[in-house]
Design an enzyme around this catalytic site. Structure first.
Site, mmCIF file in Angstrom:
data_model
loop_
_atom_site.group_PDB
_atom_site.id
_atom_site.type_symbol
_atom_site.label_atom_id
_atom_site.label_comp_id
_atom_site.label_asym_id
_atom_site.label_seq_id
_atom_site.Cartn_x
_atom_site.Cartn_y
_atom_site.Cartn_z
ATOM 1 C CD GLU A 274 -1.840 2.212 -3.797
ATOM 2 O OE1 GLU A 274 -3.185 2.384 -3.958
ATOM 3 O OE2 GLU A 274 -1.055 2.529 -2.888
ATOM 4 N N GLY B 266 0.724 -1.203 -0.149
ATOM 5 C CA GLY B 266 0.126 0.065 -0.045
ATOM 6 C C GLY B 266 0.900 1.184 -0.064
ATOM 7 C CG ASN C 105 -5.768 -7.263 -3.056
ATOM 8 O OD1 ASN C 105 -5.109 -7.264 -1.891
ATOM 9 N ND2 ASN C 105 -7.166 -7.484 -3.131
ATOM 10 C CG ASP D 63 -8.816 2.021 4.915
ATOM 11 O OD1 ASP D 63 -9.208 2.657 5.831
ATOM 12 O OD2 ASP D 63 -9.273 1.955 3.672
ATOM 13 C CG LEU E 194 5.072 2.791 5.885
ATOM 14 C CD1 LEU E 194 6.356 4.023 5.220
ATOM 15 C CD2 LEU E 194 5.660 2.427 7.037
ATOM 16 C CD GLU F 58 -0.235 8.502 2.786
ATOM 17 O OE1 GLU F 58 1.009 8.321 2.802
ATOM 18 O OE2 GLU F 58 -0.932 7.948 1.829
#
Length: 269
Positions: A113, A90, A146, A169, A166, A246
Site C-alpha cells: 500500500e 494496493g 509502490n 483505481d 481488488l 470497497e
C-alpha cells in the site's frame, strides 16, 4: 451501599489493568484520500534485490534478522524456510489479508500500500491481532511500497502463487490509463514473480476497468482465464468479493462486481 459501589469500582479497575486485550485501531483516525500519484518519487525504502530484503520485521516468527541485528523478543533466530507467496497489490485497509490469514495459516502473505496512513492502520491492526490471538496472524504483514515500480526488488522469479488486484483505481480519464495497475508492461512483471500455475485475481465494480483488465490479460501469452465454474471451489474467491472495504461498500449499495481470474501458464505452453 458505598462499600458495594467501591468494591465494584475496584473490581472493574482491576479487570481493566489485568486485561491484555489490545484495542484495534480505529479507521476514522487513519483516513486518507483514495488516490495516490504512483509516478511521484515517494520516500520509500526498498532492497536492491530480494536477497537483501530483511523480512524479520514483518514476520518475526519466520525470519531471523539480517546483518547481525538483534532479534525482537519472541522472534526466531533461524529462518523457517518459508517465503511470501500471496501479494495483495494496493491492499487498502487490509480486509482481504486479515480474512485469508486464517484460511491459509501456513502461507505468508503481504499487502502493499502506497498511502502512509492506510499502511500504518493495517500494520497496527495486525500487531494488535497478533497480541490478542497468540499463534495467529503471524503469517500476514504489510509494506508501504509502490508495486508498479519496485515489485521485482522484493520477489524472486516465480516466488508468488497468488496475486490480488481488488477494486483498483479506475483512472477514468484516458490520459490516466497508463497509471492503471494492469497494463501490458506490468503484466509481464507479474508473470515474472508469479509461478506457473499461480493465479491473478481481479475484481472491480467499474465495468470499463474490468473490460480493460480482461482485454490485456487475455492478450498476454503467459496467462489464461479460469472459467467461472472452476472458481466455485476456490476458498479465496468469496473473500475477494466481500472481505475488502470497497467490496462491502459495493454490496451495501447493491452494485455490480466483475470478477476475472487468470492462471499463469508455463513459458513452454
Amino acid at each position: 451501599m458505598e462499600n458495594t459501589t467501591s468494591a465494584n469500582t475496584g473490581e472493574k479497575r482491576h479487570a481493566e489493568e489485568t486485561s491484555t486485550e489490545v484495542r484495534l485501531p480505529q479507521k476514522k483516525y487513519f483516513r486518507q484520500r483514495a488516490h495516490a500519484n504512483v509516478f511521484s518519487d515517494h520516500h520509500l525504502d526498498y532492497p536492491v534485490s530480494p536477497a537483501y530484503m530483511d523480512w524479520s520485521k514483518n514476520y518475526p516468527k519466520h525470519f531471523a534478522p539480517k546483518n547481525g541485528e538483534a532479534a525482537a523478543e519472541g522472534a526466531v533466530t533461524k529462518d523457517s524456510g518459508k517465503k511470501v507467496e500471496f501479494a495483495d497489490l494496493g491492499c487498502g485497509y487490509g480486509g482481504l489479508l486479515i480474512a485469508l490469514s486464517t484460511v491459509y495459516p501456513d502461507t505468508l502473505m503481504l499487502g502493499m500500500e502506497i498511502r502512509v496512513k492506510v499502511e500504518e492502520y493495517v500494520n497496527q491492526k495486525i500487531l494488535a491481532l497478533r497480541q490478542n490471538h497468540p499463534g495467529s496472524y503471524d503469517n500476514v504483514s504489510i509494506l508501504r511500497m509502490n508495486a508498479m515500480k519496485f515489485l521485482p526488488n522484493f520477489f524472486e522469479k516465480h516466488q508468488l502463487s497468488k496475486m490480488f488486484f481488488l477494486f483498483p483505481d479506475p483512472h477514468f480519464k484516458k490520459r490516466k490509463h497508463k497509471a492503471r495497475i494492469i497494463t501490458p508492461t506490468l503484466i509481464s512483471e507479474y508473470a515474472y514473480v508469479l509461478r506457473p500455475g499461480g493465479i491473478i485475481y481481479t475484481i472491480s465494480d467499474v465495468k470499463d476497468l474490468h473490460l480493460w483488465m480482461v482485454k490485456h490479460l487475455d492478450a498476454h501469452p503467459l496467462f489464461v482465464r479460469i472459467p467461472d465454474e472452476e472458481l466455485v471451489d476456490d476458498p479465496a474467491v468469496e473473500h475477494v468479493r466481500n472481505a475488502t472495504e470497497e467490496g462491502q461498500k459495493v454490496e451495501r449499495n447493491k452494485g455490480d462486481k466483475y470478477l476475472a481470474c487468470y492462471r499463469r501458464i508455463t513459458d513452454e505452453d
